[in-house]
Design a protein around this motif. Structure first.
Motif, mmCIF file in Angstrom:
data_model
loop_
_atom_site.group_PDB
_atom_site.id
_atom_site.type_symbol
_atom_site.label_atom_id
_atom_site.label_comp_id
_atom_site.label_asym_id
_atom_site.label_seq_id
_atom_site.Cartn_x
_atom_site.Cartn_y
_atom_site.Cartn_z
ATOM 1 N N ARG A 331 0.826 -1.219 0.000
ATOM 2 C CA ARG A 331 0.000 0.000 0.000
ATOM 3 C C ARG A 331 0.855 1.262 0.000
ATOM 4 O O ARG A 331 0.623 2.184 -0.810
ATOM 5 N N LEU A 332 1.846 1.344 0.866
ATOM 6 C CA LEU A 332 2.656 2.561 0.964
ATOM 7 C C LEU A 332 3.464 2.799 -0.302
ATOM 8 O O LEU A 332 3.596 3.935 -0.765
ATOM 9 N N VAL A 333 4.005 1.717 -0.854
ATOM 10 C CA VAL A 333 4.781 1.869 -2.089
ATOM 11 C C VAL A 333 3.869 2.315 -3.222
ATOM 12 O O VAL A 333 4.223 3.190 -4.023
ATOM 13 N N GLY A 334 2.665 1.721 -3.304
ATOM 14 C CA GLY A 334 1.722 2.124 -4.343
ATOM 15 C C GLY A 334 1.333 3.588 -4.237
ATOM 16 O O GLY A 334 1.196 4.283 -5.255
ATOM 17 N N GLU A 335 1.165 4.083 -3.004
ATOM 18 C CA GLU A 335 0.820 5.487 -2.807
ATOM 19 C C GLU A 335 1.982 6.408 -3.124
ATOM 20 O O GLU A 335 1.779 7.576 -3.488
ATOM 21 N N THR A 336 3.203 5.903 -3.010
ATOM 22 C CA THR A 336 4.387 6.716 -3.280
ATOM 23 C C THR A 336 4.641 6.864 -4.776
ATOM 24 O O THR A 336 5.217 7.863 -5.221
ATOM 25 N N CYS A 337 4.211 5.887 -5.565
ATOM 26 C CA CYS A 337 4.442 5.932 -7.008
ATOM 27 C C CYS A 337 3.712 7.124 -7.635
ATOM 28 O O CYS A 337 2.601 7.478 -7.240
ATOM 29 N N ASP A 338 4.340 7.749 -8.637
ATOM 30 C CA ASP A 338 3.704 8.846 -9.365
ATOM 31 C C ASP A 338 2.544 8.338 -10.191
ATOM 32 O O ASP A 338 1.545 9.037 -10.364
ATOM 33 N N LEU A 339 2.678 7.133 -10.730
ATOM 34 C CA LEU A 339 1.577 6.525 -11.465
ATOM 35 C C LEU A 339 1.791 5.020 -11.511
ATOM 36 O O LEU A 339 2.902 4.527 -11.326
ATOM 37 N N THR A 340 0.706 4.300 -11.705
ATOM 38 C CA THR A 340 0.771 2.842 -11.827
ATOM 39 C C THR A 340 0.491 2.459 -13.273
ATOM 40 O O THR A 340 -0.334 3.086 -13.945
ATOM 41 N N VAL A 341 1.183 1.424 -13.721
ATOM 42 C CA VAL A 341 1.140 1.024 -15.125
ATOM 43 C C VAL A 341 0.683 -0.424 -15.217
ATOM 44 O O VAL A 341 1.141 -1.278 -14.436
ATOM 45 N N SER A 342 -0.192 -0.707 -16.171
ATOM 46 C CA SER A 342 -0.630 -2.074 -16.422
ATOM 47 C C SER A 342 -0.108 -2.529 -17.777
ATOM 48 O O SER A 342 0.066 -1.731 -18.696
ATOM 49 N N ILE A 343 0.130 -3.832 -17.886
ATOM 50 C CA ILE A 343 0.592 -4.416 -19.143
ATOM 51 C C ILE A 343 -0.620 -4.997 -19.866
ATOM 52 O O ILE A 343 -1.289 -5.883 -19.331
ATOM 53 N N PRO A 344 -0.934 -4.529 -21.051
ATOM 54 C CA PRO A 344 -2.124 -5.046 -21.766
ATOM 55 C C PRO A 344 -1.912 -6.495 -22.182
ATOM 56 O O PRO A 344 -0.863 -6.865 -22.705
ATOM 57 N N MET A 345 -2.940 -7.318 -21.949
ATOM 58 C CA MET A 345 -2.893 -8.734 -22.320
ATOM 59 C C MET A 345 -4.199 -9.112 -22.995
ATOM 60 O O MET A 345 -5.273 -8.613 -22.625
ATOM 61 N N VAL A 346 -4.119 -10.018 -23.944
ATOM 62 C CA VAL A 346 -5.302 -10.380 -24.728
ATOM 63 C C VAL A 346 -6.040 -11.570 -24.141
ATOM 64 O O VAL A 346 -7.158 -11.860 -24.540
ATOM 65 N N SER A 347 -5.417 -12.294 -23.201
ATOM 66 C CA SER A 347 -6.056 -13.473 -22.630
ATOM 67 C C SER A 347 -6.637 -13.139 -21.264
ATOM 68 O O SER A 347 -6.592 -12.002 -20.808
ATOM 69 N N ASP A 348 -7.183 -14.170 -20.616
ATOM 70 C CA ASP A 348 -7.786 -13.987 -19.305
ATOM 71 C C ASP A 348 -6.793 -14.200 -18.172
ATOM 72 O O ASP A 348 -7.186 -14.315 -17.014
ATOM 73 N N VAL A 349 -5.510 -14.280 -18.474
ATOM 74 C CA VAL A 349 -4.494 -14.435 -17.428
ATOM 75 C C VAL A 349 -4.526 -13.206 -16.534
ATOM 76 O O VAL A 349 -4.493 -12.064 -17.011
ATOM 77 N N GLU A 350 -4.591 -13.439 -15.210
ATOM 78 C CA GLU A 350 -4.733 -12.317 -14.285
ATOM 79 C C GLU A 350 -3.492 -11.442 -14.236
ATOM 80 O O GLU A 350 -3.571 -10.219 -14.225
ATOM 81 N N SER A 351 -2.314 -12.060 -14.186
ATOM 82 C CA SER A 351 -1.091 -11.271 -14.069
ATOM 83 C C SER A 351 0.088 -12.096 -14.548
ATOM 84 O O SER A 351 -0.014 -13.310 -14.735
ATOM 85 N N LEU A 352 1.220 -11.419 -14.756
ATOM 86 C CA LEU A 352 2.443 -12.075 -15.172
ATOM 87 C C LEU A 352 3.353 -12.287 -13.969
ATOM 88 O O LEU A 352 3.224 -11.623 -12.938
#
Length: 373
Positions: A331-352
């Motif tokens: 939580r603290l690290v996420g709040e410290t980040c200037d922005l959060t980035v997601s990697i676009p994926m075409v399948s239903d895989v939740e995460s890498l």
């Protein structure tokens, strides 16, 4: 009238006796291990009250208990350091057979804190690591992992792997020591070693301030931060990707995170020798220091607000933060980040996987920078 001995359905076998308790269960496995030490004599317990210097982990536990007790208005549930003699000297030979005692009841050849027989205390952070197993040792030597000694057991079965291990170690000038199998068992703590062990020196981390200053001297500063990645193979893979895509350094937390071990070094394929790695006490504070120095801090998150392919900040001074394998960014690290980035994926895989996500992101950053150049 027939008695009970003549009735139909009478018991023909004696009743079962009282069920056995656990008193004798696993008794043989405890033979020779001595008594279980109380909490105030265990160097790894927060209630340790020994006369030896407190281990770092124990000191942290005691400080945490004191703070918690002060907040709750109660007495802390810890011992008083130095109030109990826990050395093998005077008063420290209890429970030791007379045949093993020297003068004054001190066990012959022993010194330091008293640890329960058959148990191991945690090794110091700056102590050498012993990598065991024929395949791991061979792969480490092939990857040029720094090593100070190669241990081989007497009477080892020679195969192609052992021949290559010994030949490679000799070519690199590594000391080759032949010891008994019992001694190698003791050194490895009973871990299956297949007759070989490679001693690896502790990794020399770069000071974080120097890491950040060196990055800022480059035309396109790029750093990678890991937030609680605990698998050394993921750490090694991230370091390898950082070297491949032009990052100037990697920094990780000191606690609750993987450090540079022989496994991480081997996974990095030698990149750990080229990419500086720093350990920081507080990751959030270090990220804020990067922001103050002009970096944009970007955290990888499956639910990130910005698509990776729309990351315009990639061309400037950048810190890419990779979350842990299970929970992602804290939580603290996420709040410290200037922005959060997601990697676009075409399948239903939740995460890498953490290291795969880092590689994909760093590759896109390198692509954008090459286009802008």
């Amino acid at each position: 009238m027939a008695g009970n001995s003549q009735r139909r359905g009478r018991r023909l076998t004696p009743k079962a006796g009282a069920s056995k308790g656990s008193g004798g269960k696993n008794k043989d496995s405890l033979a020779g291990r001595g008594r279980t030490l109380p909490a105030d004599e265990r160097p790894w317990h927060k209630a340790y009250s020994g006369t030896e210097k407190l281990p770092q982990r124990t000191a942290w536990k005691q400080d945490k208990e004191r703070r918690t007790a002060a907040e709750e208005g109660r007495a802390p549930k810890i011992g008083q350091p130095g109030s109990k003699d826990t050395t093998w000297g005077k008063g420290g030979g209890r429970g030791v057979p007379a045949a093993t005692k020297g003068r004054g009841g001190k066990p012959a050849g022993r010194s330091g804190p008293r640890v329960a027989p058959g148990r191991k205390s945690n090794p110091a952070k700056d102590s050498p690591e012993l990598l065991v197993g024929r395949n791991p040792v061979l792969e480490s030597l092939r990857a040029q992992v720094p090593a100070t000694a190669l241990y081989t057991a007497q009477g080892i079965d020679i195969d192609d792997r052992v021949n290559e291990i010994i030949r490679t170690a000799a070519d690199r000038g590594i000391a080759i020591l032949e010891i008994s199998r019992a001694e190698l068992d003791r050194m490895t703590g009973g871990v299956l070693h297949q007759g070989v062990g490679l001693q690896v020196p502790p990794f020399a981390y770069e000071p974080f301030e120097d890491l950040m200053a060196a990055a800022l001297e480059q035309a396109a500063p790029l750093l990678v931060a890991l937030d609680g990645v605990t698998d050394p193979r993921n750490l090694g893979a991230v370091i390898r990707s950082a070297a491949a895509f032009g990052a100037q350094g990697v920094f990780v937390p000191e606690r609750r995170a993987a450090g540079i071990t022989a496994t991480a070094w081997r996974t990095s394929a030698g990149a750990a020798a080229r990419v500086p790695v720093a350990q920081v006490t507080n990751l959030t504070r270090s990220l804020k220091a990067c922001k103050d120095a002009g970096f944009i801090v970007v955290g990888l998150d499956a639910d990130g607000q910005t698509d990776l392919y729309d990351l315009e900040a990639a061309v400037g001074p950048l810190v890419v933060v990779v979350g842990s394998e299970g929970r992602g960014l804290s939580r603290l690290v996420g709040e410290t980040c200037d922005l959060t980035v997601s990697i676009p994926m075409v399948s239903d895989v939740e995460s890498l996987n953490a290291s795969v996500a880092a590689a994909v992101t760093l590759a896109e950053v390198a692509r954008r920078r090459s286009v802008e150049a």
